[in-house]
Scaffold this motif. Structure first.
Motif, PDB file in Angstrom:
ATOM      1  N   ARG A 136     -37.312 -13.684 -34.858  1.00 25.06           N
ATOM      2  CA  ARG A 136     -37.038 -14.548 -33.678  1.00 25.06           C
ATOM      3  C   ARG A 136     -35.576 -13.871 -33.094  1.00 25.06           C
ATOM      4  O   ARG A 136     -35.548 -13.988 -31.798  1.00 25.06           O
ATOM      5  N   SER A 137     -34.724 -13.417 -33.697  1.00 25.09           N
ATOM      6  CA  SER A 137     -33.444 -12.596 -33.242  1.00 25.09           C
ATOM      7  C   SER A 137     -34.096 -11.332 -32.285  1.00 25.09           C
ATOM      8  O   SER A 137     -33.413 -11.218 -31.315  1.00 25.09           O
ATOM      9  N   GLN A 138     -35.149 -10.696 -32.667  1.00 26.78           N
ATOM     10  CA  GLN A 138     -35.698  -9.518 -31.810  1.00 26.78           C
ATOM     11  C   GLN A 138     -36.472 -10.083 -30.564  1.00 26.78           C
ATOM     12  O   GLN A 138     -36.112  -9.491 -29.645  1.00 26.78           O
ATOM     13  N   GLN A 139     -37.095 -11.229 -30.775  1.00 24.54           N
ATOM     14  CA  GLN A 139     -37.763 -11.808 -29.586  1.00 24.54           C
ATOM     15  C   GLN A 139     -36.606 -12.175 -28.686  1.00 24.54           C
ATOM     16  O   GLN A 139     -36.855 -11.936 -27.465  1.00 24.54           O
ATOM     17  N   PHE A 140     -35.427 -12.580 -28.868  1.00 26.77           N
ATOM     18  CA  PHE A 140     -34.422 -13.227 -28.105  1.00 26.77           C
ATOM     19  C   PHE A 140     -33.832 -11.938 -27.374  1.00 26.77           C
ATOM     20  O   PHE A 140     -33.655 -11.894 -26.250  1.00 26.77           O
ATOM     21  N   ARG A 141     -33.446 -11.061 -28.222  1.00 26.58           N
ATOM     22  CA  ARG A 141     -32.700  -9.828 -27.763  1.00 26.58           C
ATOM     23  C   ARG A 141     -33.577  -9.056 -26.725  1.00 26.58           C
ATOM     24  O   ARG A 141     -32.778  -8.613 -25.754  1.00 26.58           O
ATOM     25  N   ARG A 142     -34.738  -8.760 -27.028  1.00 31.09           N
ATOM     26  CA  ARG A 142     -35.635  -7.909 -26.352  1.00 31.09           C
ATOM     27  C   ARG A 142     -36.758  -8.312 -25.347  1.00 31.09           C
ATOM     28  O   ARG A 142     -36.751  -7.920 -24.382  1.00 31.09           O
ATOM     29  N   VAL A 143     -36.759  -9.683 -25.560  1.00 30.88           N
ATOM     30  CA  VAL A 143     -37.561 -10.457 -24.609  1.00 30.88           C
ATOM     31  C   VAL A 143     -36.788 -11.555 -23.777  1.00 30.88           C
ATOM     32  O   VAL A 143     -37.079 -11.458 -22.368  1.00 30.88           O
ATOM     33  N   VAL A 144     -36.481 -12.538 -24.516  1.00 28.53           N
ATOM     34  CA  VAL A 144     -35.755 -13.906 -23.811  1.00 28.53           C
ATOM     35  C   VAL A 144     -34.757 -13.474 -23.014  1.00 28.53           C
ATOM     36  O   VAL A 144     -34.737 -13.924 -22.057  1.00 28.53           O
ATOM     37  N   TRP A 145     -33.589 -12.893 -23.705  1.00 31.56           N
ATOM     38  CA  TRP A 145     -32.557 -12.630 -23.008  1.00 31.56           C
ATOM     39  C   TRP A 145     -32.588 -11.600 -21.767  1.00 31.56           C
ATOM     40  O   TRP A 145     -31.962 -12.195 -20.472  1.00 31.56           O
ATOM     41  N   PRO A 146     -33.398 -10.728 -21.808  1.00 31.40           N
ATOM     42  CA  PRO A 146     -33.429  -9.832 -20.503  1.00 31.40           C
ATOM     43  C   PRO A 146     -34.092 -10.651 -19.427  1.00 31.40           C
ATOM     44  O   PRO A 146     -33.793 -10.665 -18.290  1.00 31.40           O
ATOM     45  N   ASN A 147     -35.355 -11.493 -19.754  1.00 31.76           N
ATOM     46  CA  ASN A 147     -35.792 -12.126 -18.596  1.00 31.76           C
ATOM     47  C   ASN A 147     -35.012 -13.384 -18.118  1.00 31.76           C
ATOM     48  O   ASN A 147     -34.847 -13.700 -16.844  1.00 31.76           O
ATOM     49  N   LEU A 148     -34.332 -14.104 -19.157  1.00 32.86           N
ATOM     50  CA  LEU A 148     -33.519 -14.847 -18.583  1.00 32.86           C
ATOM     51  C   LEU A 148     -32.377 -14.566 -17.745  1.00 32.86           C
ATOM     52  O   LEU A 148     -32.109 -15.238 -16.784  1.00 32.86           O
ATOM     53  N   ILE A 149     -31.623 -13.403 -17.877  1.00 33.99           N
ATOM     54  CA  ILE A 149     -30.625 -13.009 -17.305  1.00 33.99           C
ATOM     55  C   ILE A 149     -30.887 -12.598 -16.048  1.00 33.99           C
ATOM     56  O   ILE A 149     -30.199 -12.731 -14.716  1.00 33.99           O
ATOM     57  N   ARG A 150     -32.017 -11.939 -16.000  1.00 30.58           N
ATOM     58  CA  ARG A 150     -32.527 -11.603 -14.555  1.00 30.58           C
ATOM     59  C   ARG A 150     -33.004 -12.845 -13.674  1.00 30.58           C
ATOM     60  O   ARG A 150     -32.652 -12.867 -12.572  1.00 30.58           O
ATOM     61  N   LEU A 151     -33.387 -13.670 -14.312  1.00 31.79           N
ATOM     62  CA  LEU A 151     -33.844 -15.073 -13.432  1.00 31.79           C
ATOM     63  C   LEU A 151     -32.526 -15.757 -13.159  1.00 31.79           C
ATOM     64  O   LEU A 151     -32.562 -16.318 -11.947  1.00 31.79           O
ATOM     65  N   ALA A 152     -31.686 -15.696 -13.811  1.00 32.55           N
ATOM     66  CA  ALA A 152     -30.312 -16.563 -13.551  1.00 32.55           C
ATOM     67  C   ALA A 152     -29.562 -15.909 -12.920  1.00 32.55           C
ATOM     68  O   ALA A 152     -28.658 -16.572 -12.289  1.00 32.55           O
ATOM     69  N   TRP A 153     -29.508 -14.575 -12.741  1.00 29.70           N
ATOM     70  CA  TRP A 153     -28.436 -13.857 -12.049  1.00 29.70           C
ATOM     71  C   TRP A 153     -27.907 -14.396 -10.589  1.00 29.70           C
ATOM     72  O   TRP A 153     -26.868 -14.612 -10.312  1.00 29.70           O
ATOM     73  N   PRO A 154     -29.011 -14.661  -9.761  1.00 23.86           N
ATOM     74  CA  PRO A 154     -28.705 -14.905  -8.261  1.00 23.86           C
ATOM     75  C   PRO A 154     -27.899 -16.271  -8.387  1.00 23.86           C
ATOM     76  O   PRO A 154     -26.895 -16.488  -7.469  1.00 23.86           O
ATOM     77  N   ALA A 155     -28.487 -17.345  -8.999  1.00 25.96           N
ATOM     78  CA  ALA A 155     -27.636 -18.604  -9.202  1.00 25.96           C
ATOM     79  C   ALA A 155     -26.408 -18.391  -9.656  1.00 25.96           C
ATOM     80  O   ALA A 155     -25.181 -19.201  -9.335  1.00 25.96           O
ATOM     81  N   TYR A 156     -26.122 -17.418 -10.767  1.00 29.13           N
ATOM     82  CA  TYR A 156     -24.932 -17.665 -11.444  1.00 29.13           C
ATOM     83  C   TYR A 156     -24.033 -16.633 -10.480  1.00 29.13           C
ATOM     84  O   TYR A 156     -22.620 -17.138 -10.601  1.00 29.13           O
ATOM     85  N   THR A 157     -24.330 -15.923  -9.708  1.00 28.02           N
ATOM     86  CA  THR A 157     -23.509 -15.413  -8.553  1.00 28.02           C
ATOM     87  C   THR A 157     -22.907 -16.550  -7.821  1.00 28.02           C
ATOM     88  O   THR A 157     -21.711 -16.399  -7.472  1.00 28.02           O
ATOM     89  N   ASN A 158     -24.040 -17.287  -7.276  1.00 30.79           N
ATOM     90  CA  ASN A 158     -23.389 -18.367  -6.546  1.00 30.79           C
ATOM     91  C   ASN A 158     -22.214 -19.474  -7.395  1.00 30.79           C
ATOM     92  O   ASN A 158     -21.397 -19.870  -6.512  1.00 30.79           O
ATOM     93  N   GLU A 159     -22.496 -19.407  -8.749  1.00 27.69           N
ATOM     94  CA  GLU A 159     -21.587 -20.206  -9.500  1.00 27.69           C
ATOM     95  C   GLU A 159     -20.014 -19.584  -9.674  1.00 27.69           C
ATOM     96  O   GLU A 159     -19.116 -20.462  -9.505  1.00 27.69           O
ATOM     97  N   VAL A 160     -19.958 -18.373  -9.758  1.00 27.82           N
ATOM     98  CA  VAL A 160     -18.881 -17.616  -9.846  1.00 27.82           C
ATOM     99  C   VAL A 160     -18.066 -17.683  -8.414  1.00 27.82           C
ATOM    100  O   VAL A 160     -16.826 -17.841  -8.368  1.00 27.82           O
ATOM    101  N   ILE A 161     -18.905 -17.695  -7.314  1.00 28.51           N
ATOM    102  CA  ILE A 161     -18.163 -17.571  -5.945  1.00 28.51           C
ATOM    103  C   ILE A 161     -17.616 -19.127  -5.925  1.00 28.51           C
ATOM    104  O   ILE A 161     -16.437 -19.360  -5.474  1.00 28.51           O
ATOM    105  N   PHE A 162     -18.360 -20.336  -6.281  1.00 30.33           N
ATOM    106  CA  PHE A 162     -18.073 -21.720  -6.197  1.00 30.33           C
ATOM    107  C   PHE A 162     -16.682 -21.679  -7.192  1.00 30.33           C
ATOM    108  O   PHE A 162     -15.832 -22.409  -6.751  1.00 30.33           O
ATOM    109  N   LEU A 163     -16.794 -21.124  -8.421  1.00 28.26           N
ATOM    110  CA  LEU A 163     -15.638 -21.036  -9.273  1.00 28.26           C
ATOM    111  C   LEU A 163     -14.221 -20.509  -8.567  1.00 28.26           C
ATOM    112  O   LEU A 163     -13.263 -20.967  -8.686  1.00 28.26           O
ATOM    113  N   PHE A 164     -14.361 -19.544  -7.922  1.00 30.64           N
ATOM    114  CA  PHE A 164     -13.403 -18.840  -7.148  1.00 30.64           C
ATOM    115  C   PHE A 164     -12.482 -19.619  -6.299  1.00 30.64           C
ATOM    116  O   PHE A 164     -11.617 -20.014  -6.066  1.00 30.64           O
TER     117      PHE A 164
END
Length: 244
Positions: A136-164
């Motif tokens: 389960r830890s390998q699934q998270f590190r090698r599959v879930v996390w890379p896909n999650l961060i790629r999908l979330a990054w554009p929206a997270y960029t907007n959140e960082v701008i909003f935070l600033f």
């Protein structure tokens, strides 16, 4: 133009406070948000409800009120007597309370972004990893996390701008100590001298635009790095068609 350049020089030190508030909040908020998103996706009912309750509480109330509430709570509990590293008044200092509230606030919004991305991770990729015998830890590190961060990054960029941008609220809710003054407090002080709101607040807005541009550029580089395994997107191209 002389007034414009004078304002640029006066507000140059002030923007450093806004950058400090954002830079101090983003790393801790990011880590906290990951745990909150995982907690919201957890099958444990207690962890799930605590995570959902926290996210709802901070997303459902204005940041301005949260700043007032935490400062008032620290005053009522007399936390100011706590002297970390021998520094008195540290706990109630805006340079500490401001980033603290921003961390708690942005973690809730970012957690919701990460939770949505977590649900969008392709199930087939997870099942393939499981079929290869990954833990389960390998699934998270090698599959879930890379896909999650790629999908979330554009929206997270907007959140960082909003935070600033939200850093402009801190000194409106918390006391200004000594010569400390961020962009909005500096613009307000200059406005009270000559009532030239257009000049002073426009210069403050230019600083916000400039820093936002830098953030977009840096986060864009990170996004390109995250998507480097995919072929580049074709650009728009117009070719006139002379004959049918």
């Amino acid at each position: 133009m002389q007034g414009f350049f004078n304002d640029l020089a006066i507000m140059a030190p002030a923007v450093m406070f806004n950058i400090y508030f954002a830079a101090a909040s983003i790393p801790l908020g990011f880590v906290f948000a990951v745990f909150l998103a995982l907690g919201k996706a957890s099958s444990n009912p207690l962890i799930n409800r605590l995570s959902r309750g926290y996210i709802y509480a901070f997303r459902g109330s204005p940041l301005f009120i949260q700043l007032f509430m935490f400062y008032s709570l620290a005053l009522s509990l007399n936390i100011s007597v706590w002297r970390p590293l021998g520094i008195s008044g540290f706990v109630l200092h805006p340079l500490f309370v401001g980033p603290l509230v921003l961390v708690l606030n942005t973690a809730a919004y970012t957690a919701e972004i990460f939770y949505g991305a977590l649900r969008a991770v392709p199930r087939g990729a997870v099942e393939a990893a499981r079929a290869y015998g990954m833990s389960r830890s390998q699934q998270f590190r090698r599959v879930v996390w890379p896909n999650l961060i790629r999908l979330a990054w554009p929206a997270y960029t907007n959140e960082v701008i909003f935070l600033f941008h939200c850093t402009a609220l801190i000194y409106f809710a918390l006391p200004v100590i000594g010569p400390q003054a961020d962009l909005m407090i500096t613009a307000k002080t200059l406005f009270e001298r000559d009532y030239n709101a257009f000049l002073h607040f426009s210069v403050a807005a230019l600083y916000f635009l400039a820093v936002s541009l830098v953030v977009f550029f840096l986060f864009g580089l990170v996004y390109q790095r995250l998507m480097r395994h995919l072929p580049p997107q074709p650009g728009l191209r117009y070719v006139p068609k002379w004959f049918r």
